[in-house]
Write a protein that holds these residues in place. Structure first.
Motif, PDB file in Angstrom:
ATOM      1  N   THR A 144       1.337  -1.127  -0.108  1.00 10.31           N
ATOM      2  CA  THR A 144      -0.079  -0.014   0.028  1.00 10.31           C
ATOM      3  C   THR A 144       0.830   1.408   0.013  1.00 10.31           C
ATOM      4  O   THR A 144       1.858   1.397  -0.139  1.00 10.31           O
ATOM      5  CB  THR A 144      -0.549  -0.258   1.076  1.00 10.31           C
ATOM      6  N   ALA A 145       0.245   2.332   0.343  1.00  8.50           N
ATOM      7  CA  ALA A 145       1.529   4.074   0.344  1.00  8.50           C
ATOM      8  C   ALA A 145       2.129   3.747   1.136  1.00  8.50           C
ATOM      9  O   ALA A 145       2.892   4.608   1.369  1.00  8.50           O
ATOM     10  CB  ALA A 145      -0.248   4.734   0.349  1.00  8.50           C
ATOM     11  N   ALA A 146       1.404   3.490   2.980  1.00 10.66           N
ATOM     12  CA  ALA A 146       2.530   3.197   3.702  1.00 10.66           C
ATOM     13  C   ALA A 146       3.187   2.393   4.035  1.00 10.66           C
ATOM     14  O   ALA A 146       4.154   1.927   4.720  1.00 10.66           O
ATOM     15  CB  ALA A 146       2.107   2.890   5.089  1.00 10.66           C
ATOM     16  N   GLY A 147       3.562   1.325   2.595  1.00 11.65           N
ATOM     17  CA  GLY A 147       4.508   0.128   2.815  1.00 11.65           C
ATOM     18  C   GLY A 147       4.086  -1.367   3.867  1.00 11.65           C
ATOM     19  O   GLY A 147       4.739  -1.889   3.279  1.00 11.65           O
ATOM     20  N   ILE A 148       2.485  -1.121   3.427  1.00  7.33           N
ATOM     21  CA  ILE A 148       2.108  -2.507   4.434  1.00  7.33           C
ATOM     22  C   ILE A 148       1.886  -3.453   3.165  1.00  7.33           C
ATOM     23  O   ILE A 148       1.440  -3.164   2.392  1.00  7.33           O
ATOM     24  CB  ILE A 148       0.748  -2.119   4.731  1.00  7.33           C
ATOM     25  N   GLU A 166      -2.010   7.243   5.391  1.00  3.96           N
ATOM     26  CA  GLU A 166      -1.460   7.590   4.167  1.00  3.96           C
ATOM     27  C   GLU A 166      -2.578   6.652   2.870  1.00  3.96           C
ATOM     28  O   GLU A 166      -2.929   6.719   1.759  1.00  3.96           O
ATOM     29  CB  GLU A 166      -0.056   7.399   3.280  1.00  3.96           C
ATOM     30  N   ASP A 167      -2.816   5.909   3.375  1.00  5.02           N
ATOM     31  CA  ASP A 167      -3.650   4.879   2.614  1.00  5.02           C
ATOM     32  C   ASP A 167      -5.050   5.325   2.553  1.00  5.02           C
ATOM     33  O   ASP A 167      -6.718   4.422   1.763  1.00  5.02           O
ATOM     34  CB  ASP A 167      -3.455   3.359   2.963  1.00  5.02           C
ATOM     35  N   VAL A 168      -6.085   5.889   3.510  1.00  5.53           N
ATOM     36  CA  VAL A 168      -7.039   6.663   3.768  1.00  5.53           C
ATOM     37  C   VAL A 168      -7.717   7.575   2.416  1.00  5.53           C
ATOM     38  O   VAL A 168      -6.860   8.341   1.513  1.00  5.53           O
ATOM     39  CB  VAL A 168      -7.717   7.585   4.550  1.00  5.53           C
ATOM     40  N   ARG A 169      -8.241   6.713   1.460  1.00  3.99           N
ATOM     41  CA  ARG A 169      -8.462   8.229  -0.249  1.00  3.99           C
ATOM     42  C   ARG A 169      -9.710   8.704   0.566  1.00  3.99           C
ATOM     43  O   ARG A 169     -10.440   9.013   1.492  1.00  3.99           O
ATOM     44  CB  ARG A 169      -9.696   6.443  -1.106  1.00  3.99           C
ATOM     45  N   ARG A 170      -9.764   9.668  -0.198  1.00  2.00           N
ATOM     46  CA  ARG A 170     -10.223  10.733  -0.149  1.00  2.00           C
ATOM     47  C   ARG A 170     -11.879  10.862  -0.815  1.00  2.00           C
ATOM     48  O   ARG A 170     -12.449   9.520  -1.095  1.00  2.00           O
ATOM     49  CB  ARG A 170     -10.471  11.983  -1.187  1.00  2.00           C
ATOM     50  N   PHE A 171     -13.305  10.826   0.640  1.00  2.64           N
ATOM     51  CA  PHE A 171     -14.124  10.220   0.379  1.00  2.64           C
ATOM     52  C   PHE A 171     -14.787  11.350  -0.473  1.00  2.64           C
ATOM     53  O   PHE A 171     -14.921  11.998  -0.768  1.00  2.64           O
ATOM     54  CB  PHE A 171     -14.685  11.162   1.405  1.00  2.64           C
TER      55      PHE A 171
END
Length: 171
Positions: free
Chosen positions: A11-15, A50-55
């Motif tokens: 993911t964007a956070a590296g998970i 970092e992984d939360v998308r815009r609503f």
């Protein structure tokens, strides 16, 4: 059980998902000084910022899905490109040069022997060409109203020669 991927998706956070335990983790990495960071486990259900998308509401999401590409105008269709030959008619010099090229190509085609192994085969087409030119000259002479007796004898001799050559088969 299938083998885990060599480079698991991050993911964007590296998970990533650990292939052995199937837990979400941040894999171990190397610091600039050469030491290694430990692998960090991520709690189930946790989503880093970092992984939360815009609503996006349902209508907004639907509008985004149906959106036209940037710069597109509704109802506009690009004009068809005309062919290069239709764009500019050929000039007299261009037509003349094209005819010359065609004549050169045909002359090259006639020069190539059909059988490279047989030397005698090279001589026969030359005789046939001479006979064909003689025959065409005779036809043009016969079309004219005035003929001399000497040219008449030459034309009959040429006709006999062409008849013999037509009967002759080259192998």
């Amino acid at each position: 059980m299938s083998k885990p991927p060599i480079n698991p998706e991050q993911t964007a956070a590296g998970i990533t998902v650990d292939p052995q335990t199937l837990e979400r983790v941040i894999p171990e990495s190397r610091r600039p000084d050469g030491t290694i960071r430990k692998q960090i486990k991520i709690r189930p259900g946790f989503t880093p910022q970092e992984d939360v998308r815009r609503f996006r509401g349902t209508r907004q999401a639907q509008m985004d899905a149906n959106a036209l590409p940037k710069g597109h105008i509704i109802g506009w269709v690009p004009p068809l490109q005309p062919a290069a030959s239709d764009a500019k008619p050929m000039s007299k010099a261009a037509k003349k040069n094209a005819k010359r090229r065609e004549a050169k190509k045909e002359a090259k085609r006639e020069e190539v022997p059909e059988n490279w192994d047989d030397d005698e085969a090279n001589d026969v087409p030359a005789v046939e060409k001479k006979a064909a030119t003689a025959q065409s000259m005779n036809e043009s002479k016969s079309a004219s109203s005035t003929q001399s007796p000497a040219s008449n004898d030459a034309s009959t001799g040429a006709q006999e020669l062409t008849a013999k050559l037509e009967k002759l088969e080259v192998q």
